[in-house]
Enzyme design. Sequence first.
Site, PDB file in Angstrom:
ATOM      1  N   HIS A  39       0.840  -1.195   0.000  1.00 44.36           N
ATOM      2  CA  HIS A  39       0.000   0.000   0.000  1.00 44.36           C
ATOM      3  C   HIS A  39       0.876   1.246   0.000  1.00 44.36           C
ATOM      4  CE1 HIS A  39       0.895  -0.692   4.280  1.00 44.36           C
ATOM      5  NE2 HIS A  39       0.894   0.643   4.361  1.00 44.36           N
ATOM      6  N   HIS A 134       5.227   6.157  -1.903  1.00 45.85           N
ATOM      7  CA  HIS A 134       6.010   4.935  -2.077  1.00 45.85           C
ATOM      8  C   HIS A 134       5.270   3.737  -1.498  1.00 45.85           C
ATOM      9  CE1 HIS A 134       6.830   5.945   2.119  1.00 45.85           C
ATOM     10  NE2 HIS A 134       7.113   4.667   2.290  1.00 45.85           N
TER      11      HIS A 134
END
Length: 191
Positions: A39, A134
């Site tokens: 995620h 990220h």
Amino acid sequence: MRAFFAVDLPDPLAPAVADAQARFADAPSVNPVGPEQAHVTLKFLGEIGGRGDGGDPPLDDVIAAGERAVDRAGVAPFEAEVAGLGVFPNREYVSVAWAGVERGGDALAALHEALEAEATALGVDPADHDFTPHVTLARVENAAGADAVRDALDAEAPEVGTFAVDEVRLVESTLTPSGPEYEVVERFPLA
């Protein structure tokens, strides 16, 4: 409960996340994150769900803040592309290895900024670093693992893939001896 706002990668990208991790997954002191849990964290909240007595913000308030933030950001559904490798805090001292968001980063940053504003208004600590969209691939415990990650940085960059982003999720994170377990508490559709 310990919680955060995030955008989840879809299950079909889990094998590509595992491929990106394979470059350093067997190195000593490198702890890969489960590919199926991949995620992009938009805002880490810490402990929430208190009774509103000056402690942790109540869950209902956090949900309302998430709704306001997503509305305020004004981000329509979009595509994000995950590719490349990076590290935190820097190449000399590696504690986290990650895959970056190459397309869709501006939309994720807009969501982060709105969530940051709403969460800090509830008393959640502000982020102590700039937002870099990220996907965490691994946590690195010491220099032995850092060398393997640095070698991966110098090799060909992995391409994890592209996915549609149509919602933000409020996720509960329960720490266990085998790693964190995540459960979606609320979903906030993008308009």
